[in-house]
Motif scaffolding. Structure first.
Motif, PDB file in Angstrom:
ATOM      1  N   UNK A  70      10.730  94.341  76.131  1.00 52.50           N
ATOM      2  CA  UNK A  70      10.230  92.566  75.345  1.00 52.50           C
ATOM      3  C   UNK A  70       9.550  91.823  76.576  1.00 52.50           C
ATOM      4  N   UNK A  71       8.869  91.090  75.790  1.00 53.16           N
ATOM      5  CA  UNK A  71       8.116  90.714  77.047  1.00 53.16           C
ATOM      6  C   UNK A  71       8.096  88.714  76.916  1.00 53.16           C
ATOM      7  N   UNK A  72       8.252  88.124  78.305  1.00 52.39           N
ATOM      8  CA  UNK A  72       8.070  86.745  77.747  1.00 52.39           C
ATOM      9  C   UNK A  72       6.757  86.408  78.294  1.00 52.39           C
ATOM     10  N   UNK A  73       6.209  85.727  77.830  1.00 50.75           N
ATOM     11  CA  UNK A  73       5.113  84.931  78.155  1.00 50.75           C
ATOM     12  C   UNK A  73       5.719  83.375  79.314  1.00 50.75           C
ATOM     13  N   UNK A  74       5.493  83.700  80.618  1.00 50.43           N
ATOM     14  CA  UNK A  74       5.848  82.664  82.084  1.00 50.43           C
ATOM     15  C   UNK A  74       4.085  81.913  82.507  1.00 50.43           C
ATOM     16  N   UNK A  75       3.437  82.868  82.175  1.00 48.28           N
ATOM     17  CA  UNK A  75       2.033  81.862  83.152  1.00 48.28           C
ATOM     18  C   UNK A  75       1.188  82.510  82.270  1.00 48.28           C
ATOM     19  N   UNK A  76      -0.033  80.547  82.070  1.00 50.86           N
ATOM     20  CA  UNK A  76      -1.576  81.517  80.881  1.00 50.86           C
ATOM     21  C   UNK A  76      -2.712  80.626  82.038  1.00 50.86           C
ATOM     22  N   UNK A  77      -3.762  81.624  82.906  1.00 47.64           N
ATOM     23  CA  UNK A  77      -4.527  80.979  83.347  1.00 47.64           C
ATOM     24  C   UNK A  77      -6.049  80.872  82.962  1.00 47.64           C
ATOM     25  N   UNK A  78      -7.044  79.961  83.239  1.00 45.93           N
ATOM     26  CA  UNK A  78      -7.805  80.425  82.322  1.00 45.93           C
ATOM     27  C   UNK A  78      -8.950  79.307  83.594  1.00 45.93           C
ATOM     28  N   UNK A  79      -9.355  80.003  84.150  1.00 44.09           N
ATOM     29  CA  UNK A  79      -9.999  78.845  85.695  1.00 44.09           C
ATOM     30  C   UNK A  79     -11.847  79.516  85.359  1.00 44.09           C
ATOM     31  N   UNK A  80     -12.050  78.462  86.001  1.00 44.42           N
ATOM     32  CA  UNK A  80     -14.009  78.670  86.494  1.00 44.42           C
ATOM     33  C   UNK A  80     -13.974  79.778  87.911  1.00 44.42           C
ATOM     34  N   UNK A  81     -15.191  80.282  87.425  1.00 41.54           N
ATOM     35  CA  UNK A  81     -15.316  80.998  88.662  1.00 41.54           C
ATOM     36  C   UNK A  81     -16.000  79.895  90.028  1.00 41.54           C
TER      37      UNK A  81
END
Length: 127
Positions: A70-81
Motif C-alpha cells: 500500500x503506497x501513500x503519495x508523498x510528493x509530486x513535482x512538475x517543473x519546466x526544463x
C-alpha cells in the motif's frame, strides 16, 4: 531495489554512475532496513546534463509505504526544463511535512527518456 535496468546506480553514492532509461512504466522502488524519516530530498543530475538537458526529470511522484504493498503519495513535482543546465544539476524538494516509511517508490512521468545519478533522502530541510 527494483526498477529499470541499472536502477541500482542511483543508490551507489557515486555521481560518476547514472541511470538512463526510456522506461516510464517501471518505477524505482527501494527499501530501507528500518523506517526512515524524510523531510526533503535531492535527485542528483548526471555527468552530461549540460549536453542533454532534455533528459533531466521534470515531472515525478514520490511514494512511501510501510509494507511495500500500500503506497501513500508523498510528493509530486512538475517543473519546466531548465534554460541553463550544468553537469550534476540537482533537483531539490521539501515535503509539506516529514514522513516516515521503510519503502519508497519514484515514478518519473516526464520526459520520455530521463537520467540522473543519485537519489538522496534527507531527514531535515537542506536549504
Amino acid at each position: 531495489m527494483s526498477g529499470p535496468a541499472y536502477g541500482e546506480r542511483v543508490f551507489d553514492d557515486d555521481l560518476k554512475t547514472k541511470l538512463f532509461t526510456t522506461d516510464l512504466a517501471t518505477p524505482i522502488v527501494w527499501k530501507y532496513d528500518k523506517a526512515v524519516t524524510v523531510a526533503s530530498y535531492f535527485i542528483m543530475g548526471a555527468n552530461n546534463d549540460s549536453s542533454y538537458p532534455e533528459r533531466m526529470p521534470i515531472a515525478w511522484k514520490l511514494y512511501g509505504s510501510s509494507d511495500g504493498v500500500s503506497w501513500d503519495l508523498v510528493d509530486t513535482q512538475s517543473l519546466e526544463t531548465p534554460k541553463v543546465v550544468y553537469n550534476y544539476s540537482e533537483r531539490y524538494a521539501v515535503l509539506s511535512e516529514p514522513v516516515t516509511y521503510s519503502y519508497f517508490k519514484l515514478e518519473v512521468t516526464a520526459p520520455s527518456a530521463y537520467q540522473f545519478a543519485d537519489i538522496l533522502l534527507l531527514s531535515k530541510e537542506y536549504y
